[in-house]
Design a protein around this motif. Structure first.
Motif, PDB file in Angstrom:
ATOM      1  N   THR A 113       0.843  -1.195   0.000  1.00 51.85           N
ATOM      2  CA  THR A 113       0.000   0.000   0.000  1.00 51.85           C
ATOM      3  C   THR A 113       0.878   1.245   0.000  1.00 51.85           C
ATOM      4  O   THR A 113       0.628   2.190  -0.750  1.00 51.85           O
ATOM      5  CB  THR A 113      -0.937   0.003   1.221  1.00 51.85           C
ATOM      6  OG1 THR A 113      -1.739  -1.175   1.181  1.00 51.85           O
ATOM      7  CG2 THR A 113      -1.841   1.220   1.223  1.00 51.85           C
TER       8      THR A 113
ATOM      9  N   ASP B 203      -4.128  -0.400  -3.697  1.00 50.03           N
ATOM     10  CA  ASP B 203      -4.753   0.754  -3.051  1.00 50.03           C
ATOM     11  C   ASP B 203      -5.284   0.366  -1.669  1.00 50.03           C
ATOM     12  O   ASP B 203      -5.299  -0.800  -1.296  1.00 50.03           O
ATOM     13  CB  ASP B 203      -5.833   1.385  -3.928  1.00 50.03           C
ATOM     14  CG  ASP B 203      -7.015   0.470  -4.200  1.00 50.03           C
ATOM     15  OD1 ASP B 203      -7.308  -0.412  -3.360  1.00 50.03           O
ATOM     16  OD2 ASP B 203      -7.666   0.639  -5.239  1.00 50.03           O
ATOM     17  N   LEU B 204      -5.696   1.350  -0.922  1.00 46.33           N
ATOM     18  CA  LEU B 204      -6.098   1.145   0.464  1.00 46.33           C
ATOM     19  C   LEU B 204      -7.282   0.193   0.592  1.00 46.33           C
ATOM     20  O   LEU B 204      -7.341  -0.604   1.526  1.00 46.33           O
ATOM     21  CB  LEU B 204      -6.417   2.497   1.116  1.00 46.33           C
ATOM     22  CG  LEU B 204      -6.588   2.492   2.626  1.00 46.33           C
ATOM     23  CD1 LEU B 204      -5.369   1.893   3.315  1.00 46.33           C
ATOM     24  CD2 LEU B 204      -6.839   3.893   3.137  1.00 46.33           C
ATOM     25  N   SER B 205      -8.210   0.228  -0.345  1.00 45.39           N
ATOM     26  CA  SER B 205      -9.359  -0.675  -0.248  1.00 45.39           C
ATOM     27  C   SER B 205      -8.925  -2.131  -0.421  1.00 45.39           C
ATOM     28  O   SER B 205      -9.431  -3.022   0.264  1.00 45.39           O
ATOM     29  CB  SER B 205     -10.432  -0.312  -1.278  1.00 45.39           C
ATOM     30  OG  SER B 205      -9.955  -0.504  -2.592  1.00 45.39           O
ATOM     31  N   GLN B 206      -7.983  -2.383  -1.325  1.00 43.58           N
ATOM     32  CA  GLN B 206      -7.473  -3.748  -1.485  1.00 43.58           C
ATOM     33  C   GLN B 206      -6.715  -4.181  -0.235  1.00 43.58           C
ATOM     34  O   GLN B 206      -6.842  -5.317   0.217  1.00 43.58           O
ATOM     35  CB  GLN B 206      -6.551  -3.838  -2.700  1.00 43.58           C
ATOM     36  CG  GLN B 206      -7.265  -3.683  -4.020  1.00 43.58           C
ATOM     37  CD  GLN B 206      -6.283  -3.525  -5.169  1.00 43.58           C
ATOM     38  OE1 GLN B 206      -5.258  -2.869  -5.047  1.00 43.58           O
ATOM     39  NE2 GLN B 206      -6.614  -4.135  -6.294  1.00 43.58           N
TER      40      GLN B 206
ATOM     41  N   SER C  51      -7.190  -3.122   2.789  1.00 44.06           N
ATOM     42  CA  SER C  51      -8.166  -3.326   3.852  1.00 44.06           C
ATOM     43  C   SER C  51      -8.801  -4.702   3.760  1.00 44.06           C
ATOM     44  O   SER C  51      -9.026  -5.365   4.771  1.00 44.06           O
ATOM     45  CB  SER C  51      -9.256  -2.254   3.792  1.00 44.06           C
ATOM     46  OG  SER C  51      -8.701  -0.980   3.976  1.00 44.06           O
ATOM     47  N   LEU C  52      -9.083  -5.149   2.544  1.00 44.98           N
ATOM     48  CA  LEU C  52      -9.628  -6.494   2.353  1.00 44.98           C
ATOM     49  C   LEU C  52      -8.634  -7.546   2.827  1.00 44.98           C
ATOM     50  O   LEU C  52      -9.009  -8.518   3.487  1.00 44.98           O
ATOM     51  CB  LEU C  52      -9.993  -6.735   0.894  1.00 44.98           C
ATOM     52  CG  LEU C  52     -11.223  -6.022   0.378  1.00 44.98           C
ATOM     53  CD1 LEU C  52     -11.362  -6.219  -1.134  1.00 44.98           C
ATOM     54  CD2 LEU C  52     -12.468  -6.536   1.088  1.00 44.98           C
ATOM     55  N   SER C  53      -7.363  -7.359   2.490  1.00 46.18           N
ATOM     56  CA  SER C  53      -6.336  -8.315   2.908  1.00 46.18           C
ATOM     57  C   SER C  53      -6.209  -8.351   4.422  1.00 46.18           C
ATOM     58  O   SER C  53      -6.146  -9.418   5.022  1.00 46.18           O
ATOM     59  CB  SER C  53      -4.983  -7.960   2.289  1.00 46.18           C
ATOM     60  OG  SER C  53      -5.032  -8.109   0.905  1.00 46.18           O
TER      61      SER C  53
END
Length: 182
Positions: free
Chosen positions: A127, A133-136, A138-140
């Protein structure tokens, strides 16, 4: 995982592996920026093939207790480099942990500690480098919650297995994880 008395002592034991792994991963991602070199996946594939062949041949490495303090940082650096290249934080740390001659429950807990720490560091480093990106990310990071729940269920299941079947199950789970990561 956190509530077992061995967690904290095992975390301290694994710190010489985890700290260099995380630092090297961050440095590798920072130096490479958004893309790994073309040979990175070939390196990972080669290491995984060797690891798979060792498992098929039932080759079990052993690390003497005296050598652990010297080998742990080197294994952490090598694993951090590979995870920084390809995002897979298990090689060579997984065979190394198996070679430490831990009890099966300790090994599973050690894998959880190292893999969760490394996965978090990979997500944060990538990140920061703009690779995801931050949304990806966050999912991880959010995926750790079900992973911890799975580890708790796994601990309950392992208590019902014999040591021999547990060792075989551990090897199969490790290989399944690697295949899923690819």
């Amino acid at each position: 995982m956190l509530f077992r008395s061995r967690f904290w002592s095992l975390s301290r034991r694994l710190l010489p592996v985890v700290a260099p792994l995380c630092l090297t991963c961050a440095a590798t991602v920072f130096l490479l920026g958004r893309g790994a070199p073309g040979w990175a996946l070939s390196l990972l594939a080669s290491v995984l093939v060797i690891y798979g062949l060792m498992g098929l041949a039932r080759i079990r490495l052993r690390v003497p207790v005296k050598a652990e303090a010297k080998l742990s940082p080197a294994i952490g650096v090598a694993s951090g480099f590979i995870s920084g290249l390809v995002g897979v934080p298990v090689v060579p740390v997984l065979p190394y942990l198996q070679a430490l001659d831990m009890k099966p429950e300790e090994l599973m807990q050690a894998l959880g500690i190292v893999l969760c720490s490394a996965a978090l560091k990979v997500a944060v480093a990538m990140t920061g480098a703009g690779a995801i990106d931050l949304s990806q990310a966050s999912l991880s990071i959010g995926a750790i919650v079900p992973a911890l729940a799975g580890m708790a269920l796994g601990q309950a299941s392992r208590r019902k297995l014999s040591v021999r079947s547990e060792e075989h199950t551990s090897e199969l789970q490790s290989r399944q994880y690697l295949v899923c990561r690819l």
